[in-house]
Design a protein around this motif. Structure first.
Motif, mmCIF file in Angstrom:
data_model
loop_
_atom_site.group_PDB
_atom_site.id
_atom_site.type_symbol
_atom_site.label_atom_id
_atom_site.label_comp_id
_atom_site.label_asym_id
_atom_site.label_seq_id
_atom_site.Cartn_x
_atom_site.Cartn_y
_atom_site.Cartn_z
ATOM 1 N N GLY A 36 32.339 46.773 37.685
ATOM 2 C CA GLY A 36 32.697 45.409 37.402
ATOM 3 C C GLY A 36 31.846 44.563 36.874
ATOM 4 O O GLY A 36 31.845 43.856 36.047
ATOM 5 N N TRP A 37 30.473 44.809 37.525
ATOM 6 C CA TRP A 37 29.076 43.987 37.052
ATOM 7 C C TRP A 37 28.959 44.427 35.699
ATOM 8 O O TRP A 37 28.242 43.782 35.013
ATOM 9 C CB TRP A 37 27.997 43.959 38.032
ATOM 10 N N LEU A 38 29.323 45.783 35.361
ATOM 11 C CA LEU A 38 28.812 46.287 34.278
ATOM 12 C C LEU A 38 29.683 45.754 32.926
ATOM 13 O O LEU A 38 29.375 45.362 32.176
ATOM 14 C CB LEU A 38 28.965 47.688 34.251
ATOM 15 N N VAL A 39 31.328 46.068 33.293
ATOM 16 C CA VAL A 39 31.983 45.734 32.079
ATOM 17 C C VAL A 39 32.256 44.147 32.144
ATOM 18 O O VAL A 39 32.471 43.456 31.109
ATOM 19 C CB VAL A 39 33.420 46.019 32.616
ATOM 20 N N GLY A 40 32.229 43.220 33.100
ATOM 21 C CA GLY A 40 32.256 41.828 33.161
ATOM 22 C C GLY A 40 31.361 41.279 31.965
ATOM 23 O O GLY A 40 31.845 40.653 31.000
#
Length: 240
Positions: A36-40
């Motif tokens: 999520g921290w990657l895609v966000g």
């Protein structure tokens, strides 16, 4: 208001699984959060051209969706410890009561210091990329993606059993994370860029080590409350 579902999931894992498998499961849960921290940031970088507010609408929608899925998937359980209103339980049994215990005060102090350093790094390195590397929004998103991808991969292995004492491992991992941050300040742009990405490796191992150790040592105080004492910083935490 919607961040609590992560602490609930960590508490469920810590309560229902024991031994080395619990530590591995907690690490895998960290790995599940990291994409999520990657895609966000990547999604924000790709949609910001359509409007400066669009990434915020997407983020809010994702949080609401996560809360709805958690509410649907998790079984309702009676509140432990007898009757009383929800407010009474929140007032009398909140996580800050753990600070009455000296070992947990020490854990809170140590991890709070680490979390402050990590949070400052997260807030600073995008500015460093702009000021030193002349990076744009999308470039910063790709750098963040690299760091979070490394954290995700590391989390798959970070929870495995080790013959080394957990607190010594956590100390060494925190020192390596600090060294990576230091390299950003004192290194060239190339070195700083590599250090930002490599920071994800010791940070993922530190999170897995300290969470597993805390779950083993302080289970008697309640895994849900203990999850707060070891929660990660708001960004990128991506401890419980």
């Amino acid at each position: 208001m919607l961040e609590g579902n992560g602490a609930i999931m960590r508490a469920m894992l810590a309560e229902r699984i024991e031994g080395p498998l619990r530590n591995h499961a907690l690490s895998w849960l960290n790995g599940a959060f990291n994409p999520g921290w990657l895609v966000g940031p990547l999604l924000a970088g790709l949609t910001v051209d359509a409007g400066i507010t669009l990434p915020f609408y997407i983020a809010a929608g994702a949080l609401v969706l996560g809360a709805a899925l958690a509410a649907r998937a998790l079984e309702r359980e009676p509140v432990r410890g007898g009757g009383g209103s929800w407010w009474a339980h929140a007032r009398e049994r909140h996580a800050l009561t753990l600070l009455r215990q000296a070992p947990l005060r020490m854990l809170f102090g140590v991890h709070f210091a680490y979390a402050c350093g990590v949070a400052a790094f997260y807030e600073f390195f995008p500015l460093w990329l702009v000021d030193v590397g002349r990076y744009g929004t999308r470039d910063i998103a790709f750098v963040n993606m690299g760091m979070c991808a490394l954290m995700t991969c590391a989390a798959l292995f970070a929870g495995r059993a080790s013959r080394h004492e957990p607190r010594r491992r956590a100390a060494a991992q925190a020192a390596l994370a600090a060294l990576a941050i230091l390299a950003v300040g004192f290194g060239s742009p190339g070195i700083g860029l590599v250090a930002i990405v490599l920071f994800g490796l010791p940070h993922a191992y530190y999170n897995a080590t300290i969470r597993g150790w805390a779950a083993d040592q302080f289970a008697a105080y309640g895994q849900g409350a203990q999850s707060w004492a070891c929660s990660r910083p708001p960004f990128a935490w991506p401890i419980s």
